[in-house]
Design a protein around this motif. Sequence first.
Motif, PDB file in Angstrom:
ATOM      1  N   ILE A 344      36.524  35.590  37.044  1.00 55.53           N
ATOM      2  CA  ILE A 344      37.700  34.710  37.018  1.00 55.53           C
ATOM      3  C   ILE A 344      38.939  35.582  36.875  1.00 55.53           C
ATOM      4  N   LYS A 345      39.777  35.583  37.912  1.00 52.28           N
ATOM      5  CA  LYS A 345      40.926  36.480  37.962  1.00 52.28           C
ATOM      6  C   LYS A 345      42.222  35.822  37.478  1.00 52.28           C
ATOM      7  N   ALA A 346      42.240  34.509  37.414  1.00 52.45           N
ATOM      8  CA  ALA A 346      43.437  33.799  36.950  1.00 52.45           C
ATOM      9  C   ALA A 346      43.019  32.416  36.478  1.00 52.45           C
ATOM     10  N   THR A 374      45.068  38.892  29.209  1.00 57.52           N
ATOM     11  CA  THR A 374      44.060  39.535  30.065  1.00 57.52           C
ATOM     12  C   THR A 374      44.188  39.170  31.538  1.00 57.52           C
ATOM     13  N   LYS A 375      44.768  38.009  31.844  1.00 59.43           N
ATOM     14  CA  LYS A 375      44.881  37.577  33.241  1.00 59.43           C
ATOM     15  C   LYS A 375      45.987  36.537  33.358  1.00 59.43           C
ATOM     16  N   MET A 519      49.832  35.835  41.768  1.00 62.35           N
ATOM     17  CA  MET A 519      50.002  36.679  40.588  1.00 62.35           C
ATOM     18  C   MET A 519      48.789  37.576  40.360  1.00 62.35           C
ATOM     19  N   ALA A 520      47.604  37.095  40.747  1.00 64.78           N
ATOM     20  CA  ALA A 520      46.389  37.887  40.591  1.00 64.78           C
ATOM     21  C   ALA A 520      46.129  38.774  41.795  1.00 64.78           C
ATOM     22  N   LYS A 521      47.021  38.697  42.797  1.00 66.25           N
ATOM     23  CA  LYS A 521      46.900  39.489  44.027  1.00 66.25           C
ATOM     24  C   LYS A 521      45.571  39.220  44.738  1.00 66.25           C
ATOM     25  N   LEU A 522      45.272  37.940  44.901  1.00 72.72           N
ATOM     26  CA  LEU A 522      44.038  37.518  45.564  1.00 72.72           C
ATOM     27  C   LEU A 522      44.351  36.962  46.947  1.00 72.72           C
ATOM     28  N   GLU A 523      43.598  37.377  47.928  1.00 72.54           N
ATOM     29  CA  GLU A 523      43.681  36.795  49.265  1.00 72.54           C
ATOM     30  C   GLU A 523      42.526  35.828  49.489  1.00 72.54           C
TER      31      GLU A 523
END
Length: 587
Positions: A344-346, A374-375, A519-523
């Motif tokens: 879980i990145k965000a 942490t995220k 914000m989590a830099k996820l594509e």
Amino acid sequence: MKDFLKYMLATIVGLIIAGIVGFFLLIGVFSAIMSYTDKPVVVEDNSVLILDFKNEIVERAANTPFDDFSFNGFYSSGKTGLDNILESIEKAKTDDQIKGIYLCPSGIQAGVATVEEIRKALIDFKESGKFVYAYGDSFSQKAYYLVSVADQIALNPQGMLELKGLSSVRTFYKKALEKLGVEMQIIRHGKFKAAVEPFIREDMSPENKLQTQTYLNSVWSAMVEDIAASRKLSPEAINQLADSVTMFMPAEELVKAGLIDTLMYKDEMINTLKELTGIDMEDDVPAIGVDKYAKVPASSGKGLIRDKIAVIYAEGDIDGTDTDGIKSEALSRTIREARRDSSIKAIVLRVNSPGGSAYGSEVIWREVKLAKETKPVIVSMGDVAASGGYYISAAADTIMADRTTITGSIGIFGMIPNAGELLNDKLGITEDVVSTNANSDLLSVTRPLTGFERSKMQAYIERGYDTFIGRVADGRTMTKEQVDEIGQGRVWASSNAKEIGLVDLYGGVTDAVKLAAQMAKLEDYRITKLPKLKDPLEELLKDLTGEAQSFFMERELGDQYKLYEQLKNVVNSKGILARMPYDIKFE
């Protein structure tokens, strides 16, 4: 005697046999229902997605076969999740089998902010080039706010449209409590903390009227602006129509005014849908509702994606009733597990709550703060995120809200009833006390507060308020003095809250997810919804138990049942409260 025993034995045997048969019939019914749900949902070619909004809309609802189940007066009321509605609209954009959306709500059981999010999703859907048509025998004000985005709005020639603006009506219990011999002793901080007013006043205070007028104007202005833009009318024209009370206007005048496009009967609308979808007039229009369409998997074509964004739902009173609302221990555990989950990145915390327990709010706030370290943590506010609902939001990186969201109400209070007159003078019940210490019978509900007790309670409330504004100040990068100036228990519409720094951006839960990914830099990512929903059968049994209890109370009390619920919540409240001054419902 012999005949009596014979008939009694036959009756007992008959009851046992009936019980066994009923048991197996019940198993058969549930087995049939469960096997039915295992069947895949098939979407026919040239289908129309129907949004009728017959069920109450909640943030999230389990996909079960038990909605609208009824048996001999006991029923499980149907609910539809906002998440399913938004996902279905998004999915329908690229589904070649869905040709358009048909809106047919007469009313909508949801808050204005919820309607606003659905409305925005429909505007986005229209960019696909597919149609959005609306029809109704009548439209409530919220229903019209929604359908005003449609390409065409059709009304029954004898139909009705409600457009009248917003108002707020409060109920006060002071005189009733005086007649009963009950005094509500209030300790609070904040001149706007109006939750206590129904118990100590006969009308709204000037401060309460001011805050109410302010947020009503803000919410109504947002609705008028949206309707005017969709219908290509001026806001002034919409307000003039609202002043004239459109529900009494002939349908033809509604067309002339530009609120309705055309008048037709239901069969004519069905024929129009057939033309739009290319269906022969002799055939039925293939149609599918949200509850079924939500079960159709959306194909991403990317396989299983490891990275996730957690959408954590916080809906209802904080530490409220035994069966519903937000349980601080459970929600804080869910946030903690999401924080520790490396996949879980965000986190998007979806808050739809008027508040509740101040202690429970603090427990949840702590986990939100730790998660932010942490995220990325984004708060998405629903219809209401006020008092304790704002408390648990304050630590997030970013707070997003719809323009019609109600928030703020930064303040706490305590209420201690004194029922001495009721018990002693009216019922003749007396009591005597033996104590070991000076204050062993602290906060008794059968006598007035002593000066010592009141001073201790006030100090307790002040410490709690100071903690509350401190949490907000830390999260919003403000001073305590700045928070206190806009706090004091005052309720704000999000448009005003954004101006004073309590809200960062406008947007719904879909926008919050997009921001979290950025914000989590996820594509590439997938969404996981937390906490996990309970088993459908367990939910059914819970619903039936709750409905069985409320069914008879509602039957006896009628429209006054809501007042009963409000008073019951006051009685069940424990500790100091960080809660909205009242429940807001826009019709």
